[in-house]
Design a protein around this motif. Structure first.
Motif, short mmCIF file in Angstrom:
data_model
loop_
_atom_site.label_atom_id
_atom_site.label_comp_id
_atom_site.label_asym_id
_atom_site.label_seq_id
_atom_site.Cartn_x
_atom_site.Cartn_y
_atom_site.Cartn_z
N ILE A 1 4.29 -30.09 -2.65
CA ILE A 1 5.58 -30.32 -3.31
C ILE A 1 6.57 -29.23 -2.91
O ILE A 1 7.77 -29.47 -2.75
CB ILE A 1 5.41 -30.35 -4.85
N LEU A 2 6.02 -28.05 -2.73
CA LEU A 2 6.86 -26.92 -2.35
C LEU A 2 7.57 -27.16 -1.02
O LEU A 2 8.64 -26.64 -0.77
CB LEU A 2 5.94 -25.69 -2.23
N ARG A 3 6.95 -27.97 -0.18
CA ARG A 3 7.48 -28.15 1.17
C ARG A 3 8.36 -29.39 1.28
O ARG A 3 8.84 -29.70 2.37
CB ARG A 3 6.30 -28.23 2.15
N TYR A 4 8.56 -30.11 0.18
CA TYR A 4 9.35 -31.34 0.25
C TYR A 4 10.70 -31.15 0.94
O TYR A 4 11.08 -31.94 1.80
CB TYR A 4 9.57 -31.91 -1.16
N PRO A 5 11.46 -30.09 0.58
CA PRO A 5 12.77 -29.95 1.24
C PRO A 5 12.66 -29.89 2.75
O PRO A 5 13.50 -30.45 3.46
CB PRO A 5 13.29 -28.61 0.70
N ARG A 6 11.60 -29.26 3.23
CA ARG A 6 11.47 -29.12 4.67
C ARG A 6 11.13 -30.46 5.32
O ARG A 6 11.64 -30.77 6.40
CB ARG A 6 10.35 -28.10 4.97
N TYR A 7 10.28 -31.26 4.67
CA TYR A 7 9.96 -32.58 5.23
C TYR A 7 11.23 -33.41 5.32
O TYR A 7 11.52 -34.04 6.33
CB TYR A 7 8.96 -33.33 4.34
N ILE A 8 11.98 -33.38 4.22
CA ILE A 8 13.18 -34.22 4.17
C ILE A 8 14.18 -33.78 5.22
O ILE A 8 14.77 -34.58 5.95
CB ILE A 8 13.80 -34.18 2.75
N TYR A 9 14.32 -32.46 5.35
CA TYR A 9 15.27 -31.94 6.34
C TYR A 9 14.85 -32.33 7.75
O TYR A 9 15.68 -32.72 8.58
CB TYR A 9 15.36 -30.42 6.19
N THR A 10 13.54 -32.23 8.02
CA THR A 10 13.05 -32.59 9.35
C THR A 10 13.34 -34.04 9.64
O THR A 10 13.80 -34.39 10.74
CB THR A 10 11.54 -32.34 9.45
N ALA A 11 13.08 -34.91 8.64
CA ALA A 11 13.33 -36.33 8.84
C ALA A 11 14.81 -36.56 9.12
O ALA A 11 15.17 -37.40 9.95
CB ALA A 11 12.90 -37.11 7.60
N LYS A 12 15.67 -35.79 8.46
CA LYS A 12 17.11 -35.95 8.67
C LYS A 12 17.49 -35.57 10.10
O LYS A 12 18.24 -36.27 10.76
CB LYS A 12 17.86 -35.09 7.67
N THR A 13 16.94 -34.43 10.59
CA THR A 13 17.31 -34.01 11.94
C THR A 13 16.75 -34.97 12.99
O THR A 13 17.35 -35.15 14.04
CB THR A 13 16.81 -32.59 12.24
N LEU A 14 15.60 -35.56 12.70
CA LEU A 14 14.99 -36.43 13.71
C LEU A 14 15.54 -37.85 13.64
O LEU A 14 15.77 -38.48 14.67
CB LEU A 14 13.47 -36.46 13.54
N TYR A 15 15.71 -38.40 12.44
CA TYR A 15 16.05 -39.81 12.32
C TYR A 15 17.30 -40.07 11.51
O TYR A 15 17.53 -41.19 11.05
CB TYR A 15 14.87 -40.57 11.71
N GLY A 16 18.10 -39.04 11.26
CA GLY A 16 19.38 -39.28 10.59
C GLY A 16 19.23 -39.54 9.11
O GLY A 16 18.15 -39.37 8.52
N ASP A 17 20.33 -40.01 8.51
CA ASP A 17 20.36 -40.20 7.06
C ASP A 17 19.32 -41.20 6.59
O ASP A 17 18.71 -41.04 5.53
CB ASP A 17 21.75 -40.66 6.63
N THR A 18 19.13 -42.25 7.39
CA THR A 18 18.18 -43.29 6.97
C THR A 18 16.78 -42.71 6.86
O THR A 18 16.09 -42.93 5.86
CB THR A 18 18.19 -44.44 8.00
N GLY A 19 16.39 -41.96 7.89
CA GLY A 19 15.07 -41.35 7.87
C GLY A 19 14.92 -40.42 6.68
O GLY A 19 13.90 -40.41 6.01
N GLU A 20 15.99 -39.66 6.43
CA GLU A 20 15.96 -38.72 5.31
C GLU A 20 15.68 -39.45 4.00
O GLU A 20 14.80 -39.06 3.23
CB GLU A 20 17.31 -38.01 5.24
N LEU A 21 16.42 -40.54 3.80
CA LEU A 21 16.28 -41.25 2.53
C LEU A 21 14.91 -41.91 2.41
O LEU A 21 14.33 -41.94 1.33
CB LEU A 21 17.39 -42.28 2.37
N ILE A 22 14.41 -42.43 3.53
CA ILE A 22 13.09 -43.08 3.48
C ILE A 22 12.04 -42.06 3.05
O ILE A 22 11.24 -42.31 2.13
CB ILE A 22 12.72 -43.67 4.86
N ILE A 23 12.06 -40.87 3.70
CA ILE A 23 11.06 -39.86 3.37
C ILE A 23 11.26 -39.40 1.93
O ILE A 23 10.31 -39.22 1.18
CB ILE A 23 11.19 -38.66 4.34
N GLU A 24 12.52 -39.24 1.54
CA GLU A 24 12.79 -38.77 0.19
C GLU A 24 12.23 -39.74 -0.85
O GLU A 24 11.55 -39.33 -1.80
CB GLU A 24 14.29 -38.62 0.01
N GLU A 25 12.50 -41.04 -0.64
CA GLU A 25 12.00 -42.04 -1.58
C GLU A 25 10.48 -42.00 -1.67
O GLU A 25 9.91 -42.01 -2.74
CB GLU A 25 12.44 -43.45 -1.14
#
Lengths: 261, 537
Positions: B88-112
């Motif tokens: 859980i501590l690393r969630y921000p990093r996962y979400i950020y990585t998804a954003k840099t790799l796949y844009g906003d859509t990727g970010e939201l998918i991972i976040e959800e």
């Protein structure tokens, strides 16, 4: 009355000037002077006066009395030692060899000079006992130059190559190969330099037993890690810190200061 | 789990799921697998709450259940997964990585997916499309097909995976295996279909939440009807593949280390090598599969315009480098090269330890530390000589390091009586135990930071509530078209001093948050290093 006057006429030079003259002579002949030389230089000087001046100089420790096949030799003592000191620093053992004085005497003189701030004792830069001592400031100079050079050239060859001569000249100290290696080793332990050993042809500049050590200035591979960017990573009372304790994260003064920074 | 880890897990659970879940979670972590009855008995909480908390934990994958140890038919036991909670501590990093790799859509998918634990593809796509549409201008909306193509891409690159089907496990335990592995739930990787995207029929666009005031009841009913439509992927749930993210982080760390050490070009070469071997190398392999120089040359992005000769020079430079990030595996095809992943991790961990000593005890102590790391055992006299530090200072630093457990002292007696005069005292640094200790320190630090953050927000709870209330009032006033005078009147309810306090609080919380993420980077590096050493044995 008259006789006294004549005596004064004869001894035109007062004792201080005699001493000065003797010292000058000694400087002219660094290998030492005999009684004869002084007599020739100052023929009108009475033997008594001469002996008095020399005795005074000897007692002051400025002259050195040596026995030679041809008789007694006088030699300036400290100038040589201090010259050596000025040049690169000497070990007390070397002073003893050169000045032919007992060790206790030398220690006394050195202490005396040290108290007058004319010389200072320095630690040897080298691990090995056989190398010279040189001052810390010089060591630092060498370090700086080495770093600079390694940054500029990418890699510096250790050995009597062109790069190194420059360094040694700048540092004004004749450092031995071992000294420089010791310094470079500390730089390696500082993480500022790294060493690689390569095979070199025998006879190439800087090669030892068919190996050559190459040094290179490097940057560290990581920035300071995340842990030490927080106050907790540097906290001196980290182990005593507990929730609800006397020292606790909620009341931590280090954290408060850091947050308000 | 250590006390520090349990404490951190508890804090994370409290922050994300509330105190009830925290109580159940920490209880399970402390006591190991337990049946529902024992949990209720020992925590003294009502059945209803415990059940719900277990559901929450299970939904997040932080808790598993399996049939009891007392043989078939015994009540199921629940077991918390501490490592999963620490993620859980690393969630921000996962979400950020998804954003840099796949844009906003990727970010939201991972976040959800992170927030909800696991979801079906159709649900995820719908929610994400709706959220994206909400943020778009009026009259535009996000197409479902776009979101599902992003989703498929994430699955193709293994960032997402199917949850292991629950039924399979049960079957295995009830059939010929009389004693199934109790604590070892099978990993998702072991199922053949785990990266297979099902055929989903999803047509439509993201919808805005209705502005008109429908009755709550009505809306829920509508929603239920909508969800009831079959999309062809019922029962196939997806989760975030943390391992894949970790491999990505590891590669990024190696690349940036090479860039720091050598230069940008060499880091690009290493990046290319890592990208080429992404698919072919097993996740836990100590080094990548060998790549020939020709292959690397062909795969280099043309924008870097590195010539063949220069590439060869760079490769030999990388191989000769004492850090040994890149190794040579053979001569065929212009030389075969590998990236030594485990060695790189060990080197990075060493650099981390060094930097900790350097920052905490100064560069001279760091010199002693590095000296001991490189030369193993040394006597005190040797340390003083080699490090060129006066005996008195060296002694002091050495003893401080020993008392902080960063340096170990080894006694080697000449005679069996351990008399000090006849004993060698050797100083040494053990990298692995030191890394373990620092990791625990990291857990404690993060725990402290979270604790502090909770404390700060609790202190100004009243203020925060007030500002929220006022913001709500303002929003409703604006919506109803109130006069500007009225608005300023409401705004002035917060005094200047309070405003200042609020902004200071925001600053503090942000600072603590970013510090948590920074410490997590250290945690990640040390964890992967310790894990890699456990693989090589």
């Amino acid at each position: 009355m008259a006789e006294v006057k004549v005596k004064k006429e004869k001894g035109v030079l007062d004792p201080a000037e005699v001493e000065k003259r003797i010292k000058e002579l000694c400087e002219q002949f660094p290998q030492g002077i005999t009684d004869h030389v002084i007599q020739n230089d100052m023929p009108h000087l009475e033997p008594q006066q001469r002996a008095g001046a020399i005795n005074r100089l000897l007692s002051l420790g400025q002259l050195d009395l040596l026995r030679n096949s041809s008789g007694l030799l006088y030699r300036l003592k400290d100038t040589q030692g201090s010259r050596a000191l000025v040049e690169k620093g000497v070990r007390s053992r070397d002073i003893r060899f050169k000045s032919n004085l007992p060790l206790t005497e030398i220690n006394k003189i050195l202490k005396n000079l040290e108290s007058k701030k004319l010389i200072k004792a320095v630690k040897s830069v080298a691990v090995s006992l056989n190398s010279c001592r040189c001052s810390r400031a010089n060591t630092l100079n060498v370090l700086r130059v080495l770093l600079l050079l390694s940054k500029i050239f990418g890699s510096t060859r250790l050995g009597p190559g062109p790069c190194l001569t420059v360094e040694v000249r700048v540092s004004q100290v004749d450092l031995s190969m071992e000294d420089i290696e010791t310094i470079l080793n500390t730089l390696i332990y500082d993480g500022k330099v790294e060493m690689t050993v390569i095979v070199a042809k025998e006879g190439t500049a800087g090669s030892v037993d068919g190996q050559m050590k190459l040094y290179r200035g490097v940057n560290s591979i990581t920035a300071p890690t995340g842990l030490v960017k927080t106050p907790c990573g540097l906290c001196p009372v980290f182990d005593d810190c507990h929730d609800g304790g006397e020292i606790s994260p909620s009341t931590c003064i280090y954290l408060s200061e850091w947050l308000d920074f | 789990m250590t006390a520090n880890e349990v404490r951190l897990c508890g804090l994370l659970l409290r922050e994300h799921f509330g105190e009830v879940v925290e109580k159940v979670g920490t209880h399970l972590l402390k006591n190991g697998p337990e049946t529902l009855r024992t949990i209720i008995h020992e925590t003294g909480m009502p059945l209803d709450q415990v059940k719900k908390s277990l559901c929450v934990l299970m939904q997040q994958g932080a808790c598993t259940f399996c049939s009891g140890r007392k043989g078939p038919g015994s009540p199921a036991e629940y077991c918390a997964n501490g490592d999963r909670i620490l993620r859980i501590l690393r969630y921000p990093r996962y979400i950020y990585t998804a954003k840099t790799l796949y844009g906003d859509t990727g970010e939201l998918i991972i976040e959800e997916l992170l927030q909800r634990g696991h979801l079906t593809m159709s649900e995820t796509v719908k929610t994400v499309a709706d959220r994206l549409t909400q943020n778009m201008e009026e009259g535009r909306s996000m197409d479902y097909s776009e979101v599902s193509s992003s989703f498929s891409k994430l699955v193709e690159t293994h960032f997402l995976q199917r949850c292991p089907p629950v039924g399979v496990e049960k079957k295995a335990s009830s059939s010929d295996n009389p004693a199934p592995p109790v604590t070892n739930p099978e990993s998702a990787e072991s199922f053949p279909d785990c990266y297979k995207v099902p055929h989903v029929t999803l047509i439509g666009r993201g919808k805005r939440p209705l502005v008109t005031e429908d009755g709550e009841e009505q809306r829920n009913a509508k929603k239920r009807k909508l969800d009831a439509q079959a999309h062809g992927d019922e029962g196939i749930y997806w989760q975030v593949n943390f391992e894949r993210f970790h491999l990505h982080f590891r590669d990024q760390t190696i690349i940036s280390a090479v860039a720091n050490k050598l230069d940008q070009t060499s880091s690009e070469i290493v990046r290319t090598m890592l990208r080429m071997s992404e698919v072919t190398t097993a996740p836990l392999a100590p080094s990548t599969k060998p790549l020939s120089a020709n292959e690397i040359f062909r795969s280099l992005p043309s924008s870097y315009s590195i010539q063949r000769q220069i590439l060869d020079q760079y490769l030999s430079l990388l191989v000769d480098d004492p850090m040994e990030f890149v190794g040579k595996a053979g001569e065929s095809g212009g030389g075969m090269f590998v990236v030594n992943l485990h060695r790189a991790l060990a080197n990075l961990a060493r650099a981390t330890l060094e930097s900790v000593v350097q920052e905490r005890f100064g560069s001279r102590s760091a010199r002693i530390f590095r000296l001991l790391l490189r030369t193993r055992h040394l006597e005190q006299k040797q340390v003083e000589d080699f490090a060129m530090i006066p005996a008195k200072e060296a002694k002091e630093m050495l003893y401080t390091l020993v008392s902080e457990n960063l340096v170990q002292l080894q006694e080697v007696p000449k005679t069996p009586d351990y008399a000090p005069s006849r004993t060698f005292y050797l100083y040494t640094v053990n990298q692995l135990p030191t890394a373990r200790m620092l990791l625990q320190n990291c857990y404690k630090s993060v725990g402290n930071l979270i604790e502090r953050r909770l404390f700060e927000t609790k202190e100004s709870k009243r203020l925060l509530e007030k500002s929220q209330r006022i913001e709500a009032i303002l929003a409703s006033l604006q919506a109803s078209g109130a006069e500007p005078e009225q608005l300023t009147e409401v705004e002035e309810m917060i005094t200047a001093a309070e405003k200042q306090q609020l902004s200071a609080l925001r600053l503090h919380v942000n600072k603590l948050d970013s510090a948590e993420n920074q410490v997590d980077e250290t945690i990640f590096l040390l964890e992967s290093y310790i894990f890699s050493t456990s693989l090589t044995g």
